[in-house]
Design an enzyme around this catalytic site. Structure first.
Site, PDB file in Angstrom:
ATOM      1  CG  ASP A 198       0.917  52.725   7.786  1.00 52.61           C
ATOM      2  OD1 ASP A 198       1.561  53.639   8.342  1.00 52.61           O
ATOM      3  OD2 ASP A 198      -0.329  52.676   7.808  1.00 52.61           O
ATOM      4  CE1 TYR A 223      -2.161  62.196  12.138  1.00 50.76           C
ATOM      5  CE2 TYR A 223      -2.006  63.160   9.953  1.00 50.76           C
ATOM      6  CZ  TYR A 223      -2.520  62.203  10.806  1.00 50.76           C
ATOM      7  OH  TYR A 223      -3.381  61.250  10.309  1.00 50.76           O
ATOM      8  CE  LYS A 224      -0.539  58.412  13.343  1.00 51.34           C
ATOM      9  NZ  LYS A 224      -1.719  58.613  14.208  1.00 51.34           N
ATOM     10  NE  ARG A 370      -3.412  54.853  20.347  1.00 47.75           N
ATOM     11  CZ  ARG A 370      -3.440  55.333  19.105  1.00 47.75           C
ATOM     12  NH1 ARG A 370      -3.175  54.529  18.074  1.00 47.75           N
ATOM     13  NH2 ARG A 370      -3.745  56.581  18.858  1.00 47.75           N
TER      14      ARG A 370
END
Lengths: 411, 411
Positions: A198, A223-224, A370
């Site tokens: 992943d 989309y990151k 984060r």
């Protein structure tokens, strides 16, 4: 001695400094959440508008051919494949990460018919665990899940001749820990097992050598760090060597050897296209096109180098300002991706307060702050300022303010 | 006696005439392919631009909450549900028709654990047949497929106490034939079987009474008569009564009872959300929003009434101009959807020539010319003109022109 001025000076000589202008970063915002949703590439609006107004609005149905809509999963797949170190014909952009994981795990189980175990990670993003469950239940034979735990067991303790496949996160979504793809893939292969990586939190920011490490399957989102837009379709990569034998039950017409022959029975495409299923969301697909255009001219190695410098700066500065704060991300460069996680019991309120002060990070229950550092647009001075604002929020005990109560962010 | 003038007069008094202005129909085009890809609603560009520039570009990650991105599958689902005659909480917009079919068929098989047969249709859109294969293979027990044929066997001949579920197209994608949803659903239920209706070619143009007919499952796409944009996400409807027990293996985190609790084990949502899987393509989803806005104020009954009038006009005019041409669509109103199919061995060339002359229809191998009549924007005068152009193409034997050689259109 590092100061804000040295950070500003460093930004001036940053070989990637020109890329920031390719993205829309709202005035006054330090965006440290590109590991959840990348910002809009400046060219995206024009690319998407052309797709909407010209291709859909004006050219209508003809665009399936004339604008290449039908070929987008394969063409975009090869573009993403280049970032993966995967030769053409092994990568597709389509569907969602969860759906692609299902296809990959199902196929891997099928390729090891005499084995009954799937290894996953206790601390992986939950959908990976859930999809492992779903793929095992529909595998057609009894399967078991074995979990790698943060405090053990390790993969060494779990790996034996019963293991069909391991589903592993290249970069952990919470801690930012980076696994050694080369060594672990080799270890699994030595035991006769396959791997599904992943890559959601490493694609676009960590060097990946899909072909060189002989990776079997990989999935991830766009989309990151790829900045393809909210929920833009995901990718799946399948090694050439497995394609002819790999099967999955999402056998829709786009995966057929001859989609327009309209046969009555399913006959999978001979290659990567057998991992397609149904008609893809073209407008959202185009966001991936625009986003990869916006990366034109950058090498992943350069992204990686700056990413490590940004996260190192953040960690060292936070350690200096807030000694004793629990940074959960490895300090050793080879062990981390492009984000920094800090465990703090008042973290939820702190992240909310930082957002109000222009620094967008996110929070993951129960206590994790984060921060993602995307080297295409985050500056060293931003990192300096973000650390200052973090320190001021903690030192002023913002959690005493009852306003901070709604969760932001999705993945 | 009907003439072009009476058609023009009819358009002037058409109660739906105002809706045409809500769509972008390129100058000089008669668009009879809205059964494949609906045209762009005029409001779509603004809605999509706001999503791109404001929600993504400016508000970034915050839009998952502030712009309601995370709730879109359920909110849009209820909007589509209203067109299905399904009470809220039973419909989602998500993924693709093929993926949703897989979930529905898998769930239906699971709800009839003592039965081993899936009925499908010889002449359904191929993906339905392929997904039946995939769902049967991953069902966890041996299953068999029985096919209804155009020349028999009929459902009566195939239906017995072994049948778990029948997967049926409400409107056939080639012939335009409409099945009697009420009677067939009742017949299946009387035999203890479930039904999955594929509504791709009826949603938005035929009255559907999901709740009243006690339909079990339905799926369909949003880019044909709903005009949601190329490949806009599909829908799935699951009757309330089945939701708690219905299971499928695409168990991604969006289907979890508490997606943000990040549990290690999958625990499905109690309701319709268990049919979600992964993160949805938000920009393409917004196209569905815009498209349903563009239908504001119209009743499906009015669409159905005009649709039948348009197809009747086309068939009668074609029969008059080209006697002997093989119209495969039923002339009886209660037996047809909103499209007309004509079998003609030179059909491929004729459709290409018609496109050159401004009439966009499509062709399906081996010999079918297909024309869709969307009552929101097709006028009676358009139908008259299209029939004239069809007749002139056939009478002038356009197939002798070697130019007409590339297939247009996808579904």
């Amino acid at each position: 001695m590092i100061s804000r001025d040295t950070c500003v000076a460093r930004d001036l000589v940053d070989p990637l400094r020109g890329f920031r202008d390719r993205f829309v970063i709202p005035e006054g915002i330090i965006y440290l959440d590109g590991n959840s949703l990348g910002p809009m590439p400046r060219n995206a609006a024009a690319v998407l508008n052309r797709t909407i107004e010209q291709e859909w609005g004006h050219d209508l149905i003809r665009s399936w051919n004339s604008a290449g809509w039908f070929d987008m999963p394969v063409r975009l797949g090869d573009r993403v494949g280049a970032l993966l170190g995967a030769a053409p014909g092994q990568t597709l952009v389509c569907d969602t990460t969860s759906i692609n994981l299902y296809k990959a795990i199902h196929a891997a189980i099928g390729l090891r018919p005499d084995r009954s175990v799937v290894i996953a990670e206790d601390e992986s993003f939950p959908t990976d665990l859930y999809i492992v469950e779903g793929a095992m239940k529909s595998a057609g034979r009894p399967m078991q899940r074995r979990l790698i735990g943060t405090d053990g067991p390790s993969i060494d303790a779990l790996l034996d001749r019963d293991v069909a496949v391991a589903v592993l996160s290249h970069v952990n979504y919470r801690t930012g820990e980076l696994l050694d793809m080369a060594a672990i893939t080799r270890q699994l292969h030595d035991a006769g097992a396959l791997v599904v990586w992943d890559l959601c939190h490493s694609i676009g920011v960590v060097e990946i050598a899909f072909d060189r490490h002989a990776v079997d399957f990989a999935v991830g989102c766009t989309y990151k760090y790829l900045n393809g837009g909210p929920g833009s379709p995901a990718f799946i990569a399948v090694a050439k060597t497995h394609q002819a034998a790999a099967q999955h039950p999402l056998s829709g017409w786009w995966g057929h050897a001859a989609p327009f022959a309209f046969d009555r029975n399913f006959r999978p495409d001979a290659g990567i296209k057998r991992f397609l299923c149904g008609t893809q969301p073209i407008i959202s697909m185009r966001g991936v096109d625009a986003a990869i255009d916006a990366m034109e001219g950058v090498e992943v190695a350069a992204l990686r180098q700056k990413s490590l410098a940004l996260t190192e700066l953040f960690m060292s500065r936070v350690a200096e300002l807030l000694p004793g704060l629990d940074i959960v991300t490895p300090r050793q460069a080879s062990l981390r991706g492009s984000q920094v996680g800090i465990a703090f019991d008042k973290g939820f309120a702190v992240v909310q307060a930082m957002i109000e002060r222009g620094v967008i990070g996110d929070f993951r229950a129960p206590d994790l702050m984060r921060f993602g550092f995307a080297p295409l647009y985050v500056r060293f001075a931003d990192v300096w300022d973000a650390a200052d604002i973090l320190a001021s929020c903690i030192n002023s005990e913002v959690w005493r303010d009852p306003r901070y109560s709604q969760v932001a962010g999705v993945t």
